[in-house]
Design a protein around this motif. Structure first.
Motif, PDB file in Angstrom:
ATOM      1  N   VAL A 162       0.842  -1.197   0.000  1.00  0.00           N
ATOM      2  CA  VAL A 162       0.000   0.000   0.000  1.00  0.00           C
ATOM      3  C   VAL A 162       0.874   1.243   0.000  1.00  0.00           C
ATOM      4  CG1 VAL A 162      -1.822   1.267   1.199  1.00  0.00           C
ATOM      5  CG2 VAL A 162      -1.744  -1.218   1.358  1.00  0.00           C
ATOM      6  N   GLN A 163       0.535   2.164  -0.880  1.00  0.00           N
ATOM      7  CA  GLN A 163       1.132   3.491  -0.877  1.00  0.00           C
ATOM      8  C   GLN A 163       0.005   4.481  -0.616  1.00  0.00           C
ATOM      9  OE1 GLN A 163       3.588   2.189  -4.604  1.00  0.00           O
ATOM     10  NE2 GLN A 163       4.268   4.233  -4.005  1.00  0.00           N
ATOM     11  N   ARG A 164       0.343   5.752  -0.547  1.00  0.00           N
ATOM     12  CA  ARG A 164      -0.640   6.752  -0.184  1.00  0.00           C
ATOM     13  C   ARG A 164      -1.826   6.783  -1.154  1.00  0.00           C
ATOM     14  NH1 ARG A 164      -1.112  12.309  -0.298  1.00  0.00           N
ATOM     15  NH2 ARG A 164       0.516  12.544  -1.822  1.00  0.00           N
ATOM     16  N   LYS A 165      -1.563   6.720  -2.461  1.00  0.00           N
ATOM     17  CA  LYS A 165      -2.624   6.862  -3.453  1.00  0.00           C
ATOM     18  C   LYS A 165      -2.804   5.640  -4.338  1.00  0.00           C
ATOM     19  CE  LYS A 165      -2.477  11.835  -3.716  1.00  0.00           C
ATOM     20  NZ  LYS A 165      -3.012  12.905  -4.519  1.00  0.00           N
ATOM     21  N   MET A 166      -2.097   4.565  -4.062  1.00  0.00           N
ATOM     22  CA  MET A 166      -2.234   3.351  -4.867  1.00  0.00           C
ATOM     23  C   MET A 166      -1.904   2.126  -4.043  1.00  0.00           C
ATOM     24  SD  MET A 166       1.002   3.663  -7.406  1.00  0.00           S
ATOM     25  CE  MET A 166       2.071   5.030  -7.000  1.00  0.00           C
ATOM     26  N   ALA A 167      -2.344   0.991  -4.565  1.00  0.00           N
ATOM     27  CA  ALA A 167      -2.087  -0.278  -3.881  1.00  0.00           C
ATOM     28  C   ALA A 167      -1.837  -1.365  -4.927  1.00  0.00           C
ATOM     29  CB  ALA A 167      -3.278  -0.668  -3.004  1.00  0.00           C
ATOM     30  N   THR A 168      -1.010  -2.326  -4.539  1.00  0.00           N
ATOM     31  CA  THR A 168      -0.705  -3.465  -5.396  1.00  0.00           C
ATOM     32  C   THR A 168      -1.550  -4.647  -4.930  1.00  0.00           C
ATOM     33  OG1 THR A 168       1.557  -2.661  -5.650  1.00  0.00           O
ATOM     34  CG2 THR A 168       1.153  -4.964  -6.229  1.00  0.00           C
ATOM     35  N   ILE A 169      -2.203  -5.291  -5.901  1.00  0.00           N
ATOM     36  CA  ILE A 169      -3.068  -6.427  -5.601  1.00  0.00           C
ATOM     37  C   ILE A 169      -2.541  -7.648  -6.345  1.00  0.00           C
ATOM     38  CG2 ILE A 169      -5.391  -7.386  -5.855  1.00  0.00           C
ATOM     39  CD1 ILE A 169      -6.459  -4.544  -5.748  1.00  0.00           C
ATOM     40  N   LYS A 170      -2.424  -8.751  -5.618  1.00  0.00           N
ATOM     41  CA  LYS A 170      -1.975 -10.016  -6.219  1.00  0.00           C
ATOM     42  C   LYS A 170      -3.148 -10.996  -6.213  1.00  0.00           C
ATOM     43  CE  LYS A 170       1.924 -13.034  -6.382  1.00  0.00           C
ATOM     44  NZ  LYS A 170       2.650 -12.641  -7.554  1.00  0.00           N
ATOM     45  N   SER A 171      -3.308 -11.722  -7.318  1.00  0.00           N
ATOM     46  CA  SER A 171      -4.389 -12.699  -7.415  1.00  0.00           C
ATOM     47  C   SER A 171      -4.302 -13.669  -6.240  1.00  0.00           C
ATOM     48  CB  SER A 171      -4.285 -13.474  -8.731  1.00  0.00           C
ATOM     49  OG  SER A 171      -5.263 -14.492  -8.764  1.00  0.00           O
ATOM     50  N   ASN A 172      -5.440 -13.951  -5.629  1.00  0.00           N
ATOM     51  CA  ASN A 172      -5.448 -14.894  -4.502  1.00  0.00           C
ATOM     52  C   ASN A 172      -6.220 -16.164  -4.839  1.00  0.00           C
ATOM     53  OD1 ASN A 172      -8.105 -14.011  -4.404  1.00  0.00           O
ATOM     54  ND2 ASN A 172      -7.941 -13.073  -2.390  1.00  0.00           N
ATOM     55  N   ARG A 173      -6.552 -16.331  -6.110  1.00  0.00           N
ATOM     56  CA  ARG A 173      -7.240 -17.554  -6.525  1.00  0.00           C
ATOM     57  C   ARG A 173      -6.197 -18.636  -6.787  1.00  0.00           C
ATOM     58  NH1 ARG A 173     -10.743 -16.853 -11.446  1.00  0.00           N
ATOM     59  NH2 ARG A 173      -8.753 -16.244 -12.290  1.00  0.00           N
ATOM     60  N   SER A 174      -6.545 -19.860  -6.465  1.00  0.00           N
ATOM     61  CA  SER A 174      -5.630 -20.969  -6.714  1.00  0.00           C
ATOM     62  C   SER A 174      -6.438 -22.230  -6.958  1.00  0.00           C
ATOM     63  CB  SER A 174      -4.671 -21.163  -5.542  1.00  0.00           C
ATOM     64  OG  SER A 174      -5.374 -21.513  -4.374  1.00  0.00           O
ATOM     65  N   VAL A 175      -5.768 -23.227  -7.485  1.00  0.00           N
ATOM     66  CA  VAL A 175      -6.421 -24.491  -7.768  1.00  0.00           C
ATOM     67  C   VAL A 175      -5.521 -25.608  -7.269  1.00  0.00           C
ATOM     68  CG1 VAL A 175      -5.462 -24.712 -10.097  1.00  0.00           C
ATOM     69  CG2 VAL A 175      -7.588 -25.842  -9.539  1.00  0.00           C
ATOM     70  N   SER A 176      -6.142 -26.659  -6.796  1.00  0.00           N
ATOM     71  CA  SER A 176      -5.412 -27.835  -6.339  1.00  0.00           C
ATOM     72  C   SER A 176      -5.612 -28.921  -7.383  1.00  0.00           C
ATOM     73  CB  SER A 176      -5.974 -28.290  -4.993  1.00  0.00           C
ATOM     74  OG  SER A 176      -5.376 -29.484  -4.604  1.00  0.00           O
ATOM     75  N   ARG A 177      -4.559 -29.631  -7.725  1.00  0.00           N
ATOM     76  CA  ARG A 177      -4.648 -30.642  -8.769  1.00  0.00           C
ATOM     77  C   ARG A 177      -4.996 -32.021  -8.223  1.00  0.00           C
ATOM     78  NH1 ARG A 177      -5.705 -27.655 -12.833  1.00  0.00           N
ATOM     79  NH2 ARG A 177      -4.084 -26.208 -13.369  1.00  0.00           N
ATOM     80  N   GLY A 178      -5.372 -32.152  -6.965  1.00  0.00           N
ATOM     81  CA  GLY A 178      -5.724 -33.444  -6.368  1.00  0.00           C
ATOM     82  C   GLY A 178      -4.587 -33.965  -5.519  1.00  0.00           C
ATOM     83  N   ARG A 179      -4.918 -34.843  -4.608  1.00  0.00           N
ATOM     84  CA  ARG A 179      -3.875 -35.366  -3.749  1.00  0.00           C
ATOM     85  C   ARG A 179      -3.524 -36.794  -4.127  1.00  0.00           C
ATOM     86  NH1 ARG A 179      -6.514 -36.034   2.202  1.00  0.00           N
ATOM     87  NH2 ARG A 179      -8.634 -35.808   1.512  1.00  0.00           N
ATOM     88  N   VAL A 180      -2.332 -37.198  -3.730  1.00  0.00           N
ATOM     89  CA  VAL A 180      -1.837 -38.532  -4.036  1.00  0.00           C
ATOM     90  C   VAL A 180      -1.867 -39.355  -2.758  1.00  0.00           C
ATOM     91  CG1 VAL A 180       0.159 -39.866  -4.815  1.00  0.00           C
ATOM     92  CG2 VAL A 180      -0.355 -37.643  -5.862  1.00  0.00           C
ATOM     93  N   ILE A 181      -2.466 -40.541  -2.838  1.00  0.00           N
ATOM     94  CA  ILE A 181      -2.483 -41.453  -1.691  1.00  0.00           C
ATOM     95  C   ILE A 181      -1.693 -42.690  -2.091  1.00  0.00           C
ATOM     96  CG2 ILE A 181      -3.900 -42.854  -0.152  1.00  0.00           C
ATOM     97  CD1 ILE A 181      -6.178 -40.870  -0.675  1.00  0.00           C
ATOM     98  N   ARG A 182      -0.647 -42.986  -1.326  1.00  0.00           N
ATOM     99  CA  ARG A 182       0.186 -44.156  -1.601  1.00  0.00           C
ATOM    100  C   ARG A 182      -0.029 -45.160  -0.471  1.00  0.00           C
ATOM    101  NH1 ARG A 182       3.351 -42.333  -5.655  1.00  0.00           N
ATOM    102  NH2 ARG A 182       4.030 -40.190  -5.602  1.00  0.00           N
TER     103      ARG A 182
END
Length: 136
Positions: A73-93
């Motif tokens: 955050v700055q005085r007159k602007m802000a930086t935004i980073k995407s917070n969406r994500s995806v999981s590709r599934g888990r591995v069970i061994r």
């Protein structure tokens, strides 16, 4: 920030696209923006939608580009980073422990290992300068 002051300051605009995952908006600490705040990034479709039943204008559709969190955050602007994500599934061994003398026995203990996947970040969808931004 009060709801009334929030409404008067939004929507904000994307002023710079740093990369597919990061944008800069024209609101900052002067406007009550803080690190960690969540925002919706969208554009307004030019086509006015009309209710087919009543003939009443429904307005214009907000098309979502993604959501993000304020990382700087700055005085007159802000930086935004995407917070969406995806999981590709888990591995069970599953593996069996060998019984006495290296022979497998029917009651041999089975061991299960669960590997949680890393979450893959999702980019904003074709974000452009002048797209709109509002808190969520």
């Amino acid at each position: 920030m009060s709801e009334e002051s929030t409404l008067s300051k939004y929507p904000a605009s994307v002023v710079k696209v740093i990369d597919d995952y990061t944008v800069v908006i024209n609101r900052g600490s002067e406007d009550g923006v803080s690190k960690g705040d969540q925002f919706l990034v969208y554009y307004v479709d030019q086509e006015e939608l009309i209710d087919p039943e009543t003939g009443e204008s429904l307005g214009n559709l907000e098309v979502v580009r993604g959501t993000g969190s304020v990382t700087h955050v700055q005085r007159k602007m802000a930086t935004i980073k995407s917070n969406r994500s995806v999981s590709r599934g888990r591995v069970i061994r599953r593996t069996s422990n060998p019984g006495i003398g290296g022979l497998l026995v029917s009651f041999a203990a089975e061991r299960e290992t669960i590997e949680e996947p890393e979450r893959e970040a999702l980019a904003f969808e074709d974000v452009q300068v002048k797209d709109r931004v509002k808190p969520v």
